[in-house]
Scaffold this active site. Structure first.
Site, PDB file in Angstrom:
ATOM      1  N   HIS A 158       0.836  -1.218   0.000  1.00 44.30           N
ATOM      2  CA  HIS A 158       0.000   0.000   0.000  1.00 44.30           C
ATOM      3  C   HIS A 158       0.865   1.260   0.000  1.00 44.30           C
ATOM      4  O   HIS A 158       2.040   1.233   0.346  1.00 44.30           O
ATOM      5  CB  HIS A 158      -0.966   0.026   1.186  1.00 44.30           C
ATOM      6  CG  HIS A 158      -0.373   0.025   2.554  1.00 44.30           C
ATOM      7  ND1 HIS A 158      -0.126  -1.143   3.260  1.00 44.30           N
ATOM      8  CD2 HIS A 158       0.023   1.046   3.355  1.00 44.30           C
ATOM      9  CE1 HIS A 158       0.376  -0.824   4.440  1.00 44.30           C
ATOM     10  NE2 HIS A 158       0.493   0.476   4.523  1.00 44.30           N
ATOM     11  N   HIS A 205       3.909   7.048   3.826  1.00 44.48           N
ATOM     12  CA  HIS A 205       4.852   5.926   3.696  1.00 44.48           C
ATOM     13  C   HIS A 205       4.405   4.995   2.570  1.00 44.48           C
ATOM     14  O   HIS A 205       3.284   5.101   2.062  1.00 44.48           O
ATOM     15  CB  HIS A 205       4.988   5.140   5.013  1.00 44.48           C
ATOM     16  CG  HIS A 205       3.761   4.433   5.492  1.00 44.48           C
ATOM     17  ND1 HIS A 205       2.841   5.011   6.339  1.00 44.48           N
ATOM     18  CD2 HIS A 205       3.291   3.186   5.231  1.00 44.48           C
ATOM     19  CE1 HIS A 205       1.873   4.145   6.600  1.00 44.48           C
ATOM     20  NE2 HIS A 205       2.113   3.030   5.944  1.00 44.48           N
ATOM     21  N   GLU A 236       7.520   0.924   5.199  1.00 46.14           N
ATOM     22  CA  GLU A 236       6.927  -0.122   6.052  1.00 46.14           C
ATOM     23  C   GLU A 236       7.132  -1.451   5.358  1.00 46.14           C
ATOM     24  O   GLU A 236       6.992  -1.543   4.124  1.00 46.14           O
ATOM     25  CB  GLU A 236       5.432   0.155   6.236  1.00 46.14           C
ATOM     26  CG  GLU A 236       4.698  -0.899   7.069  1.00 46.14           C
ATOM     27  CD  GLU A 236       3.210  -0.622   7.203  1.00 46.14           C
ATOM     28  OE1 GLU A 236       2.693   0.306   6.551  1.00 46.14           O
ATOM     29  OE2 GLU A 236       2.555  -1.337   7.974  1.00 46.14           O
TER      30      GLU A 236
END
Ligand SMILES: CC[C@H](C(=O)O)C(=O)SCCNC(=O)CCNC(=O)[C@H](O)C(C)(C)COP(=O)(O)OP(=O)(O)OC[C@H]1O[C@@H](n2cnc3c(N)ncnc32)[C@H](O)[C@@H]1OP(=O)(O)O
Ligand SMILES: [Co+2]
Length: 134
Positions: A7, A79, A130
């Site tokens: 994502h 992020h 991440e």
């Protein structure tokens, strides 16, 4: 080591307005708000054919999103999340390469119920990364 883009996260000053914009103006498949107190965020996932957008809104006084929104009041890309097969092996490799793993280095369970870790943005061209184990 890194695999699929899981994502792209966008911090937003108004979660309801951003959700409505993606649903109405952009015609996207927008999920419901999901509180994640362990991470200090409320998230909304937008499902795209090839990845997801994660809208982020602060949850609680200690949210890491407060600082980001103070610097970026209109919001912004916060992020990107890459998938990995083995998060601990990835962490140990990155540490050995001199990267900073944020927090105490122990994975937390993320919004998809999978272990996640974060890498310092200053080590990756100003981009907070991440890693999610899938
Ligand atoms: C439910 C979980 C969900 C999921 O997908 O499963 C999530 O994704 S939860 C997402 C929220 N959680 C986190 O972001 C955890 C990791 N983040 C942190 O540990 C901090 O936010 C940190 C360390 C990235 C920044 O902390 P803080 O804002 O307190 O520090 P500074 O303001 O001093 O920032 C230091 C330096 O980094 C720049 N910065 C901060 N945030 C970002 C960012 N998102 N992207 C790029 N750069 C960032 C900041 O501007 C400072 O740079 P400088 O040049 O010194 O001004
Ligand atoms: Co995320």
């Amino acid at each position: 080591m890194i695999g699929r883009l899981n994502h792209v996260a966008i911090a937003v000053p108004d979660l309801e307005a951003a959700s409505a914009q993606y649903r109405t103006m952009l015609g996207a498949d927008v999920g419901p708000p999901q509180d994640e107190p362990d991470h200090g965020v409320t998230v909304v996932f937008i499902t795209l054919p090839n990845t997801k957008i994660e809208l982020l809104y602060p949850l609680g006084a200690g949210s890491p999103i407060h600082g980001f929104l103070a610097k970026n009041p209109a919001g912004g890309i916060h992020h990107i999340c890459y998938e990995v097969d083995d998060l601990l092996a990835a962490r140990d490799h990155l540490l050995a390469e001199g990267a900073r793993v944020l927090g105490d280095g122990a994975p937390k369970i993320g919004a998809h119920g999978k272990p996640v870790l974060f890498l310092h943005p200053k080590d990756f061209n100003g981009c907070l990364i991440e890693l999610e184990q899938v």
